[in-house]
Motif scaffolding. Sequence first.
Motif, short mmCIF file in Angstrom:
data_model
loop_
_atom_site.label_atom_id
_atom_site.label_comp_id
_atom_site.label_asym_id
_atom_site.label_seq_id
_atom_site.Cartn_x
_atom_site.Cartn_y
_atom_site.Cartn_z
N LYS A 199 -10.44 6.16 14.78
CA LYS A 199 -9.37 5.65 15.63
C LYS A 199 -9.91 4.62 16.59
N GLU A 200 -9.38 3.40 16.55
CA GLU A 200 -9.85 2.31 17.40
C GLU A 200 -8.98 2.12 18.64
N SER A 201 -7.73 2.56 18.58
CA SER A 201 -6.81 2.49 19.71
C SER A 201 -5.65 3.42 19.40
N GLU A 202 -4.63 3.42 20.25
CA GLU A 202 -3.47 4.28 20.00
C GLU A 202 -2.72 3.88 18.74
N GLU A 203 -2.91 2.64 18.29
CA GLU A 203 -2.14 2.16 17.13
C GLU A 203 -3.00 1.81 15.92
N ILE A 204 -4.27 1.51 16.12
CA ILE A 204 -5.12 0.97 15.06
C ILE A 204 -6.21 1.97 14.67
N ASP A 244 -22.21 -2.06 0.43
CA ASP A 244 -21.94 -0.64 0.18
C ASP A 244 -20.50 -0.23 0.40
N PHE A 245 -19.84 -0.77 1.42
CA PHE A 245 -18.49 -0.34 1.73
C PHE A 245 -17.70 -1.50 2.33
N TYR A 246 -16.38 -1.32 2.33
CA TYR A 246 -15.47 -2.22 3.04
C TYR A 246 -14.83 -1.45 4.20
N ARG A 247 -14.60 -2.15 5.28
CA ARG A 247 -13.83 -1.55 6.37
C ARG A 247 -12.58 -2.38 6.62
N ILE A 248 -11.45 -1.71 6.71
CA ILE A 248 -10.21 -2.34 7.12
C ILE A 248 -9.68 -1.56 8.32
N SER A 249 -8.99 -2.25 9.21
CA SER A 249 -8.49 -1.64 10.43
C SER A 249 -6.99 -1.90 10.49
N ILE A 250 -6.19 -0.83 10.38
CA ILE A 250 -4.76 -0.94 10.13
C ILE A 250 -3.95 -0.49 11.34
N LYS A 251 -3.00 -1.32 11.72
CA LYS A 251 -2.05 -0.95 12.77
C LYS A 251 -0.91 -0.15 12.15
N LYS A 252 -0.58 0.97 12.79
CA LYS A 252 0.56 1.77 12.35
C LYS A 252 1.84 1.07 12.80
N GLU A 253 2.61 0.59 11.84
CA GLU A 253 3.82 -0.18 12.14
C GLU A 253 5.00 0.78 12.28
N HIS A 254 5.54 0.86 13.49
CA HIS A 254 6.63 1.80 13.75
C HIS A 254 8.00 1.25 13.37
N THR A 300 14.79 -5.08 13.51
CA THR A 300 14.76 -6.18 12.53
C THR A 300 13.78 -5.94 11.38
N ARG A 301 12.90 -4.98 11.53
CA ARG A 301 11.89 -4.73 10.50
C ARG A 301 11.71 -3.24 10.31
N SER A 313 1.32 1.31 5.94
CA SER A 313 0.52 1.60 7.14
C SER A 313 0.72 3.04 7.60
N ASN A 314 1.96 3.54 7.50
CA ASN A 314 2.20 4.93 7.90
C ASN A 314 1.59 5.91 6.91
N LEU A 315 1.63 5.59 5.62
CA LEU A 315 0.96 6.45 4.64
C LEU A 315 -0.54 6.48 4.89
N MET A 316 -1.13 5.33 5.19
CA MET A 316 -2.57 5.28 5.45
C MET A 316 -2.92 6.12 6.68
N HIS A 317 -2.12 6.02 7.71
CA HIS A 317 -2.40 6.77 8.94
C HIS A 317 -2.11 8.27 8.80
#
Length: 400
Positions: free
Chosen positions: A163-168, A216-226, A230-231, A237-241
């Motif tokens: 966990k990098e922040s409250e969203e990411i 050796d590995f890849y890192r991705i950092s994903i924001k949880k989109e609430h 309009t969107r 992103s929610n499945l990943m989190h």
Amino acid sequence: MTNEQKELVRGTVPILREHGVALTTYFYNRMLTHNPELRNVFNSANQHTGAQPTALAMSVLAYAENIDNPTVLAHAVNRIANKHVSLDIRPEQYAIVGKHLLASISEVLGEAASAELIEAWGLAYNQLAGIMIGVEADLYSSAAQKEGGWSGWRPFVVKHKVKESEEITSFYLYPSDGGKVADFLPGQYITVRLYVPELKVFQPRQYSLSAAPNGDFYRISIKKEHGNSTRPEGYVSNLMHNKVQQGGVIEVAPPSGDFTFDPTKTNPVVFVSGGVGLTPFICMLESTIASGKNRHITWIHGSRSYAVHAFKNVVRELGARHGKMKIHTFYDTIENDLEDDFYEGYVDLEKIQDAINPDTDYYICGPGEFIKKHYHYLLDQNVDKDRIHFEEFGPAVLVV
């Protein structure tokens, strides 16, 4: 194509300018109704918001405007080809798209769509498809021939979630076969594909690589989109989190993208990011430090608040290690006492005038309006447009 046929295509430019999005929206609805298997390829959120039809409309318009010399669109073609390869688009799918595009032109324009016009657009589309297929073939071949490379989808294990922040949250991905992963250029992305039960289809999403190449590995950092009015909420992103846990397996396509960075250069560089737009810059920063180049770096980032600001401590540690890096942070609202170089409000380059220099390269990443604002500000400061590089998270748009 004959000159007469090119003139017919050019003659549709006024219609495309006024009604292009209506045409492409009709096209997508038609194609996905007749070929529902393609719902596994297209981002449902971009269909819902109209971003994908708008991007296609701008692409078709730009191609019609430049039908005499499509080579001027080479940069845009390359960007779209990278996106297509990341989605595993194959040559046979171009025939499906062409069929429904021509049918849509005929059905939307009605009597205005003469047989000669449809024939001209058919030739124009085939010409563009040939260009795209050739560029994509080279990209597929290059990706597969790298050490640790592959083509299509490959299973990866999520070994760590941080966990990098409250969203990411960061995801550390290792090949399930135990092999190596291909190197990539800082700034590129990978595509992950998950099955979305609510939609009953697979959904692909691109995420910037947020750690330097390591084999050796890849890192991705994903924001949880609430989501909002309009969107829709971010399915993937929610499945990943929420659903993908450590030890889980996901499908991944090879690194792709043309928003790239050369860490061996020595001139000054400025990174300007908003929200989760900082993720490719973490990779660029790590790569610059690893290169050992004594390059002056200015880091400018905007976030809603301290709580949602990801990598804040990592950036300061990397900056201290580099020794020639200035950090400027903007928060919508500052709630606590913070160190120097924090500003309240949106990112404002006018407050950081020492970052504007003729020999500097600028990299901008964030929402579309964020990019547009800072891109035009830099142009107004007489920065050469070739020194301004940007990446918007969303559909690739074909522009001159």
